[in-house]
Design an enzyme around this catalytic site. Structure first.
Site, mmCIF file in Angstrom:
data_model
loop_
_atom_site.group_PDB
_atom_site.id
_atom_site.type_symbol
_atom_site.label_atom_id
_atom_site.label_comp_id
_atom_site.label_asym_id
_atom_site.label_seq_id
_atom_site.Cartn_x
_atom_site.Cartn_y
_atom_site.Cartn_z
ATOM 1 C CD GLU A 96 44.381 12.123 12.199
ATOM 2 O OE1 GLU A 96 44.497 11.765 11.013
ATOM 3 O OE2 GLU A 96 43.363 11.903 12.887
ATOM 4 N NE ARG A 148 33.653 13.464 19.491
ATOM 5 C CZ ARG A 148 33.933 13.519 18.200
ATOM 6 N NH1 ARG A 148 33.847 12.422 17.460
ATOM 7 N NH2 ARG A 148 34.301 14.653 17.629
ATOM 8 C CE LYS A 175 40.704 17.899 13.062
ATOM 9 N NZ LYS A 175 42.055 17.341 12.855
#
Length: 557
Positions: free
Chosen positions: A35, A261, A271
């Site tokens: 994204e 992850r 983020k």
């Protein structure tokens, strides 16, 4: 450090091998779908290496696709940085860059198809009301009062949404699935919402935008992706991924496969928290060399090969785990130990005067650029009778374990002569300002003729030729292994994550390219800063020390 040529084995590759053997697929087609709402970090690097690496190993293809469904948080700056990061890591995507926004017309058509099938409805409840009716993990959700609105009405209302007749938040389009499902993502999720904002790719064409979960699976299918690889937090969402594709008229149905992850000690991967670091001024920006962003670690001096090797070492599993920072640091040390040219720099100088060296004379000494790789050649290093050495490399008195310069004892200068400390000069505060030594002119590149043994080897820089430079000593940004659990950043930030000193370099480093890694002999690995070290500015960043200085602090020998 040469990257290992052995293809790693893991459960994802086993699935692919079985699919190819059974004839389910004849080729492998993956994608990396970031994204564009921030800079990529080391966790994304793991995904890049996985997706592009699998495509390479199976002679397949890998797309770069920006899942750009939320123009409020996206920008061209992030698009450019992500493309740079992928290329820097050594990969090239198949064909042109793709964007989910390329498919907005088709996505809108599939949403209309779901409405026509009675599988989607326009809901005028607020987001707070929808959230309240969603239920909990132990209690089922409640049906929206708009859930059974007739198809014709839903089509008309969705057309009004699309035409911009409603303000943001006035209504949304929801999939009609199962409000009693044990998977929260299946409780009539929102698949379209109103956003009166310009999109960085489509301009003002749209005022309704699809949600990520609706967009992602369809984009995969449109691109004929065979294996859609994502992290474990999307495991439950696989039900929604499959439901959408099973209920629209599309031929391709990619297989979503989840893997763990990357969780890395002394870093944050959120983020939101990384943005806090930037906004609150704890770091200089997204590319600050202390940040775990790819831009940051690149500026610090990490190499693409070291990141690819790191991804291979940690492997791919379904088990959540935390990787020690030492693993990443070991990868860059191994790489730079093999590839980085050597140079000399003194970061905490004290002056040495060779009293028996001819006054005003200087010479050039041949020094190897690498101790074990002759192909890297040699360089000329100027030598004179006045030198800088590291202050910690001298003691007036020391035991036998101290292998550097001691008053009355000898030591070898790297690539040069054997010297002996005769006396010192101090200032009023008692600090040593000058060490007066003698040198043996017969020891250039060879042992003393009488067979006497020398205590050790130290590095140096000739004072008349020394080049001053700003040296940034970067360390870990956080002082605790798991900083993400802290309520405030201040309580976990390492106050010593950056120290700036003025050092002195040998002249060859004046022409050092930015981002080129060097081993400052006996000090550590450094690179010229790509932002502040341009032109005549000599600014060097410490990439990593020669050894793990945190090992004992962590209780790990």
């Amino acid at each position: 450090m040469a990257e290992t040529g052995v293809r790693p084995s893991n459960f994802i590759r086993k699935i692919i091998d079985d699919d190819l053997a059974s004839g389910k697929h004849t080729e492998v087609h993956t994608r990396f779908p970031p994204e564009p709402n921030g800079y990529l970090h080391i966790g994304h690097a793991k995904s890049i290496v996985l997706n592009f690496g699998i495509a390479q190993d199976y002679q397949g293809t890998c797309n770069l696709r920006f899942d750009d469904t939320n123009p409020l948080k996206e920008s061209i700056e992030y698009v450019k940085s992500i493309k740079n990061d992928v290329r820097w890591l050594g990969y090239e995507w198949s064909g042109e860059v793709r964007y989910s926004s390329d498919y907005f017309d088709r996505l809108h058509g599939y949403a209309v198809e779901l409405i026509e099938k009675g599988l989607a409805y326009v809901d005028f409840c607020s987001q707070e009301e929808i959230r309240a009716m969603r239920g909990t993990l132990t209690a089922p959700g409640q049906h929206s009062p708009y859930r059974d609105t007739p198809v014709e009405t839903n089509l008309a209302e969705f057309a009004k949404m699309t035409a911009g007749e409603y303000p943001e938040g006035h209504c949304s389009l929801r999939a009609k699935i199962d409000m009693t499902s044990s998977f929260m993502c299946m409780r009539d999720p929102v698949i379209y919402r109103i956003r009166h904002v310009e999109h960085h790719q489509t301009g003002d064409k749209w005022c309704v935008y699809p949600m990520y979960d609706f967009t992602h699976c369809i984009s995969d299918a449109i691109e004929n992706i065979t294996h859609s690889l994502c992290t474990l937090e999307f495991q439950d969402n696989r039900r929604l991924y499959d439901w959408v594709l099973e209920n629209i008229s599309i031929d391709c149905h990619p297989q979503q496969i989840e893997f763990s992850r990357l969780n890395l000690e002394y870093t944050m991967m959120s983020k939101r928290r990384l943005n806090e670091l930037v906004v609150e001024g704890h770091v200089s920006g997204w590319d600050d060399p202390r940040m775990p962003t790819i831009a940051g670690i690149r500026r610090r001096g990490y190499t693409p090969a070291s990141i690819r090797e790191f991804a291979k070492r940690i492997g791919v599993t379904k088990m959540d785990n935390v990787v020690e920072m030492g693993v990443l640091e070991s990868c860059i040390r191994d790489d730079l130990n093999a590839t980085a040219p050597r140079a000399m720099a003194v970061l905490d100088p004290v002056k040495v005067v060779l009293e028996n060296y001819p006054e005003g004379q200087h010479e050039e000494i041949d020094a190897p650029n690498h101790p074990s790789d002759e192909s890297m050649g040699t360089r000329k290093v100027p030598f004179s009778g006045v030198l800088y050495i590291e202050r910690e490399d001298f003691r007036e008195e020391a035991n036998k374990k101290f292998k550097r310069l001691v008053l009355g004892k000898e030591v070898r200068l790297r690539n040069a002569y054997v010297i002996k400390a005769e006396r010192v000069e101090k200032n009023d505060a008692g600090e040593i300002t000058t060490i007066y030594c003698s040198y043996d002119p017969e020891t250039l590149g060879k042992a003393p003729a009488d067979g006497r043994k020398v205590r050790g080897v130290i590095h140096w820089v000739s004072v008349p030729h020394a080049v001053p430079a700003e040296i940034r000593l970067y360390d870990r940004l956080f002082k605790v292994p798991m900083p993400g659990s802290a309520e405030t950043l201040e309580e976990v930030l390492n106050p010593d994550s950056l120290k700036v000193v003025e050092g002195y370099l040998e002249p060859s480093l004046m022409d050092a390219p930015v981002e080129q890694g060097y081993q400052f002999e006996r000090v550590g690995y450094f690179c010229r800063d790509s932002v502040d070290g341009q032109g005549d500015n000599l600014v060097f960043n410490r990439t990593v020390g020669l050894r793990d200085s945190w090992a004992k602090m962590d209780g790990k020998d």
